[in-house]
Design a protein around this motif. Structure first.
Motif, PDB file in Angstrom:
ATOM      1  N   ASN A 163       0.793  -1.223   0.000  1.00 22.34           N
ATOM      2  CA  ASN A 163       0.000   0.000   0.000  1.00 22.34           C
ATOM      3  C   ASN A 163       0.832   1.282   0.000  1.00 22.34           C
ATOM      4  O   ASN A 163       0.259   2.376  -0.029  1.00 22.34           O
ATOM      5  CB  ASN A 163      -0.925   0.026   1.225  1.00 22.34           C
ATOM      6  N   PHE A 164       2.155   1.162   0.038  1.00 24.90           N
ATOM      7  CA  PHE A 164       2.977   2.364   0.165  1.00 24.90           C
ATOM      8  C   PHE A 164       4.092   2.359  -0.875  1.00 24.90           C
ATOM      9  O   PHE A 164       4.852   1.394  -0.995  1.00 24.90           O
ATOM     10  CB  PHE A 164       3.576   2.450   1.567  1.00 24.90           C
ATOM     11  N   SER A 165       4.188   3.476  -1.648  1.00 26.36           N
ATOM     12  CA  SER A 165       5.266   3.661  -2.624  1.00 26.36           C
ATOM     13  C   SER A 165       6.001   4.952  -2.313  1.00 26.36           C
ATOM     14  O   SER A 165       5.415   5.921  -1.808  1.00 26.36           O
ATOM     15  CB  SER A 165       4.719   3.697  -4.047  1.00 26.36           C
ATOM     16  N   LEU A 166       7.295   4.987  -2.625  1.00 20.20           N
ATOM     17  CA  LEU A 166       8.139   6.110  -2.262  1.00 20.20           C
ATOM     18  C   LEU A 166       9.026   6.483  -3.440  1.00 20.20           C
ATOM     19  O   LEU A 166       9.525   5.607  -4.164  1.00 20.20           O
ATOM     20  CB  LEU A 166       9.001   5.756  -1.045  1.00 20.20           C
ATOM     21  N   GLY A 167       9.231   7.786  -3.637  1.00 20.73           N
ATOM     22  CA  GLY A 167      10.114   8.264  -4.692  1.00 20.73           C
ATOM     23  C   GLY A 167      10.996   9.384  -4.172  1.00 20.73           C
ATOM     24  O   GLY A 167      10.558  10.233  -3.391  1.00 20.73           O
ATOM     25  N   ALA A 168      12.264   9.402  -4.599  1.00 16.13           N
ATOM     26  CA  ALA A 168      13.207  10.431  -4.183  1.00 16.13           C
ATOM     27  C   ALA A 168      14.007  10.873  -5.398  1.00 16.13           C
ATOM     28  O   ALA A 168      14.310  10.064  -6.287  1.00 16.13           O
ATOM     29  CB  ALA A 168      14.131   9.914  -3.085  1.00 16.13           C
ATOM     30  N   ASN A 169      14.349  12.168  -5.429  1.00 18.13           N
ATOM     31  CA  ASN A 169      15.076  12.717  -6.567  1.00 18.13           C
ATOM     32  C   ASN A 169      16.022  13.804  -6.070  1.00 18.13           C
ATOM     33  O   ASN A 169      15.654  14.632  -5.241  1.00 18.13           O
ATOM     34  CB  ASN A 169      14.095  13.295  -7.593  1.00 18.13           C
ATOM     35  N   LEU A 170      17.253  13.803  -6.607  1.00 17.80           N
ATOM     36  CA  LEU A 170      18.245  14.811  -6.271  1.00 17.80           C
ATOM     37  C   LEU A 170      18.837  15.346  -7.569  1.00 17.80           C
ATOM     38  O   LEU A 170      19.276  14.571  -8.431  1.00 17.80           O
ATOM     39  CB  LEU A 170      19.349  14.224  -5.396  1.00 17.80           C
ATOM     40  N   ARG A 171      18.855  16.696  -7.715  1.00 17.74           N
ATOM     41  CA  ARG A 171      19.309  17.315  -8.956  1.00 17.74           C
ATOM     42  C   ARG A 171      20.311  18.425  -8.649  1.00 17.74           C
ATOM     43  O   ARG A 171      20.051  19.297  -7.818  1.00 17.74           O
ATOM     44  CB  ARG A 171      18.118  17.903  -9.719  1.00 17.74           C
ATOM     45  N   TYR A 172      21.458  18.380  -9.350  1.00 17.58           N
ATOM     46  CA  TYR A 172      22.501  19.391  -9.201  1.00 17.58           C
ATOM     47  C   TYR A 172      22.761  20.015 -10.564  1.00 17.58           C
ATOM     48  O   TYR A 172      23.020  19.317 -11.549  1.00 17.58           O
ATOM     49  CB  TYR A 172      23.785  18.754  -8.663  1.00 17.58           C
ATOM     50  N   HIS A 173      22.679  21.361 -10.626  1.00 12.74           N
ATOM     51  CA  HIS A 173      22.868  22.077 -11.888  1.00 12.74           C
ATOM     52  C   HIS A 173      23.847  23.221 -11.648  1.00 12.74           C
ATOM     53  O   HIS A 173      23.617  24.083 -10.790  1.00 12.74           O
ATOM     54  CB  HIS A 173      21.533  22.626 -12.399  1.00 12.74           C
ATOM     55  N   ASP A 174      24.935  23.231 -12.414  1.00 17.55           N
ATOM     56  CA  ASP A 174      25.981  24.238 -12.251  1.00 17.55           C
ATOM     57  C   ASP A 174      26.228  24.903 -13.596  1.00 17.55           C
ATOM     58  O   ASP A 174      26.715  24.271 -14.537  1.00 17.55           O
ATOM     59  CB  ASP A 174      27.265  23.579 -11.731  1.00 17.55           C
ATOM     60  N   ALA A 175      25.876  26.195 -13.711  1.00 19.41           N
ATOM     61  CA  ALA A 175      26.145  26.985 -14.909  1.00 19.41           C
ATOM     62  C   ALA A 175      27.287  27.931 -14.585  1.00 19.41           C
ATOM     63  O   ALA A 175      27.103  28.933 -13.878  1.00 19.41           O
ATOM     64  CB  ALA A 175      24.903  27.757 -15.336  1.00 19.41           C
ATOM     65  N   ASP A 176      28.479  27.615 -15.093  1.00 20.90           N
ATOM     66  CA  ASP A 176      29.690  28.356 -14.760  1.00 20.90           C
ATOM     67  C   ASP A 176      30.102  29.215 -15.950  1.00 20.90           C
ATOM     68  O   ASP A 176      30.563  28.697 -16.976  1.00 20.90           O
ATOM     69  CB  ASP A 176      30.804  27.366 -14.391  1.00 20.90           C
ATOM     70  N   ASP A 177      29.914  30.528 -15.814  1.00 22.34           N
ATOM     71  CA  ASP A 177      30.273  31.465 -16.878  1.00 22.34           C
ATOM     72  C   ASP A 177      31.720  31.907 -16.670  1.00 22.34           C
ATOM     73  O   ASP A 177      32.024  32.707 -15.779  1.00 22.34           O
ATOM     74  CB  ASP A 177      29.326  32.675 -16.849  1.00 22.34           C
ATOM     75  N   ASP A 178      32.622  31.401 -17.514  1.00 19.88           N
ATOM     76  CA  ASP A 178      34.048  31.704 -17.402  1.00 19.88           C
ATOM     77  C   ASP A 178      34.484  32.803 -18.363  1.00 19.88           C
ATOM     78  O   ASP A 178      35.681  32.934 -18.653  1.00 19.88           O
ATOM     79  CB  ASP A 178      34.873  30.436 -17.677  1.00 19.88           C
ATOM     80  N   THR A 179      33.550  33.583 -18.862  1.00 17.75           N
ATOM     81  CA  THR A 179      33.904  34.690 -19.748  1.00 17.75           C
ATOM     82  C   THR A 179      34.677  35.750 -18.970  1.00 17.75           C
ATOM     83  O   THR A 179      34.228  36.188 -17.908  1.00 17.75           O
ATOM     84  CB  THR A 179      32.632  35.316 -20.340  1.00 17.75           C
TER      85      THR A 179
END
Length: 729
Positions: free
Chosen positions: A335-351
């Motif tokens: 009767n029980f379902s579980l979901g987990a999510n981890l997101r890492y986003h890195d926008a590195d402007d080296d101009t």
């Protein structure tokens, strides 16, 4: 996917045949349909009675007149080798068209080629003396400077794209796909020249190329998809030179240069995958790395005296983006379902930060311009669980947290008071948002089910870093930016699905959202609160085996309250514009309603009829008023009331009749009546006077550009079309 779609469609047809002819004949027909799919070619002619500049923006039938109607869908299969040959063509008689040819030997090898042409016409007509439209050299008319005669000009763009695709199965479970697309974009687009309202046209002549190569692996537990994405943008125009009619072209200050997007490219490596740990637990991941550059020579560097002495000739722009995402779903118990999510986003402007404009020895306000690279990191975590309760209920709860780490842009040199001249509005280095979700579902009966959901989010961040002018200085520093401002959002969603009869079904959706933005006396400008509502009803009814109908209605309403500042106030006594600070309050709203009805069926075994009616209304309101002036009170300041509403209505009636001439051919007649009406005042003043572009200068009479815009506010047109359709196997 296409093969799967074809099988599902043919299986549905065979199911219908089963009910009529019995299982033996239906099974034979299903096999026949799979090995001998249907093909068709249609040829016809259509006619629009009037121009339709607004509703014909994209379809290539903007002007009245006759148009060819030619479509084809040809599918062949070699039973001995299991090879499919397909060719599809849409709108071959129009400027906007699509063609595709494909070869596929199932489970082995395939190739495809595709061509598309898309138009985007500006719905307005421009009366202008501007010369050189479509080129990089524009000559601007002036009333007091040998004004050029005005001509009627229409603007628009065309995209032509060609895509090549290749597929090969390398090993069991291992496939390779590669595609390459080349798109040419040409045309003209509405533009502007200078700080005042002065008409200009952007010449567009660019090429975009995209390459994708992917390896797909499918195993019993592990699935992987990885490869490369590349894009290249090349423009053949980099700088537009504008000069007024009669000015000396040898004097640099008589030229006004407008820059265009520079060439750039990006390269991405990616890997997506999933792994089934157990029949009830699955993990997912995604990894991407993108390297984007812009290193074309700056066009201003080749014109002596135009660029800042010592400024670099190239931007050397570089942005590196990294994305990592992990996910896990599991059926923990029955009767029980579980979901987990981890997101890492890195926008590195080296101009690198470099100076390109400097008006004097010491920078003040906007007199010095450096490029301002902007980098940020975002970490997002999400946890969601669903529990099945007794009596058909299920409860879903979730929590999501997002944290932004934003690098504050800093210029090479500071302005007056040591402040950064490049920061126009306040900034935050850290922004955090928390979101809570709760949803209750229940199947009330075999014919009725529904759900009720609630979402609440809270956003806050670190202290604000002031703009260039400093706290309490320029109005720009008093802004509470919408994307990083403190905000509380609450949203409700109710959905119902009702099927009281086998022939009747209905769906209902209601949504309500409320936003509250944090504001203070130190930074009072920006959005203060907002709301959104949505109602939607869809009903379908099968009258009998020959006739069915559907109807829908939707209404949405969005509101926002915004505080701002106005610099110019008209004096009642003198009629002149005075530079005075005045706070203004605006209640903005946008409401849309849409209703439709569709009926289709067979009047006789050979005659199929259909009708469709669609009406929509959009209303925008701008309730704007001045609430305080500084100094307060200001004698002679005119009261400012709300701007007029903008109402836009679209009505479309469609009828068709399709008659079977023979078993393999049909005749189809289409009738369309459409009308578009608006009272949009964008291109005219409140008193009905037509808007005219005027240039910068001390005398409007001397520097008038003179361009005006014709916006047809009422458009009605009718269409009649006839097609001959030939079907074969």
């Amino acid at each position: 996917m296409k093969n799967m779609t074809r099988v599902v469609k043919l299986t549905a047809i065979s199911a219908a045949l089963l009910a009529v002819y019995g299982p033996v004949h239906a099974a034979d027909d299903e096999v026949s349909q799979l090995t001998k799919p249907d093909s068709s070619v249609s040829v016809g002619l259509g006619y629009w009675t009037e121009d339709r500049p607004q509703l014909g923006i994209f379809d290539g039938m903007r002007e009245s007149g006759a148009y060819g109607l030619l479509d084809a869908n040809i599918v062949k299969r070699d039973d001995a080798t299991g090879t499919w040959y397909t060719f599809s063509a849409r709108n071959l008689g129009l400027e906007s068209r699509d063609l595709k040819a494909e070869y596929l030997r199932q489970g082995n090898i395939g190739a495809s080629i595709e061509y598309s042409k898309t138009l985007r016409d500006n719905p307005h007509l421009f009366l202008t003396g501007l010369r050189g439209i479509g080129t990089t050299n524009l000559i601007v008319s002036g009333a007091g400077r040998n004004a050029l005669p005005r001509n009627e000009v229409e603007l628009g763009t065309t995209r032509e794209g060609t895509t090549l695709g290749f597929y090969k199965n390398l090993l069991p479970g291992l496939d390779f796909n590669v595609s390459f697309k080349n798109e040419e974009k040409d045309g003209t687009r509405l533009w502007g020249r200078g700080g005042a309202a002065e008409f200009a046209v952007e010449p567009i002549d660019s090429t975009t190329r995209q390459l994708e190569a992917v390896l797909n692996y499918t195993g019993e537990r592990l699935q992987l998809s990885g490869g490369y994405n590349g894009s290249w943008y090349d423009t053949h125009n980099t700088l537009v030179d504008t000069i007024r009619q009669g000015d000396n072209p040898t004097v640099l200050n008589n030229h006004f240069f407008l820059s265009l997007p520079l060439d750039n490219e990006a390269h991405q490596l990616f890997l997506d995958g999933g792994y089934n740990f157990t029949p009830s637990t699955r993990g997912r991941f995604k990894v991407e790395y993108t390297h984007a550059t812009q290193n074309e020579r700056l066009p201003t560097s080749s014109i002596p005296g135009l660029s800042l002495a010592g400024a670099p000739s190239r931007l050397n722009g570089e942005v590196n983006t990294t994305l990592v995402q992990l996910g896990l779903t599991s059926q923990v118990t029955r009767n029980f379902s579980l979901g987990a999510n981890l997101r890492y986003h890195d926008a590195d402007d080296d101009t690198p930060v470099r100076r390109f404009v400097q008006a004097n020895a010491r920078c003040n306000a906007s007199e010095c311009v450096d490029n301002t690279p902007f980098s940020y990191k975002t970490l997002t975590g999400k946890l969601e669980g669903t529990y099945r309760l007794p009596q058909g209920y299920s409860l879903t709860g979730g929590y999501e947290q997002r944290e932004d780490d934003r690098r504050i842009p800093v210029s090479n040199a500071n302005g007056a008071g040591g402040r950064d001249t490049q920061r126009v509005v306040p900034m935050r280095s850290d922004v955090e948002e928390r979101t809570y979700r709760l949803q209750l579902r229940r199947t009330l009966s075999e014919t009725l089910g529904g759900s009720l959901g609630y979402i609440h989010s809270e956003r806050e961040g670190s202290h604000f870093i002031s703009a260039a002018a400093g706290p309490g200085g320029a109005p720009s520093d008093l802004i509470n930016p919408i994307n990083i401002a403190d905000r509380d959002r609450s949203k409700w969603r109710l959905a119902m699905d009702w099927t009281p009869l086998e022939r009747l079904s209905a769906q209902f959706v209601y949504e309500n959202a409320q936003d509250e933005y944090g504001h203070s006396q130190a930074r009072p400008f920006g959005l203060r609160d907002g709301s959104a509502e949505l109602y939607s009803v869809d009903v379908s009814y099968k009258l009998n085996n020959d006739w069915k109908m559907s109807a829908w209605y939707s209404k949405d309403l969005t509101k926002a309250n915004q505080r701002g500042q106005r610099a110019e106030i008209r004096n009642r006594t003198t009629g002149a514009l005075e530079l005075r600070a005045a706070e203004k309050d605006a209640d903005l709203s946008d409401a849309g309603e849409s209703v439709g009805l569709s009926v289709v069926g067979r009047a006789t075994p050979k005659l199929k009829l259909g009708a469709d009616v669609h009406m929509s209304l959009n209303r925008s309101k701008f309730d704007e008023r001045i609430i305080r002036t500084a100094p307060d009170p200001v004698p002679g300041v005119a009261a400012v009331g709300p701007l007029p509403d903008i109402n836009t209505r679209v009505t479309t009636f469609k009828l068709f009749a399709e008659y079977a001439l023979r078993k393999d051919s049909d005749l189809r007649i289409d009738l369309i009546h459409e009308r578009w009406k608006t009272d949009d005042w964008t291109w005219q003043f409140a008193n009905g006077t037509q808007f005219v572009y005027t240039g910068a200068g001390t005398s409007a009479a001397t520097f008038t550009d003179g361009t005006s815009v014709v916006a047809n506010q009422r458009q009605i047109s009718n269409f009649i079309g006839a097609r001959y359709i030939y079907k074969f196997q």
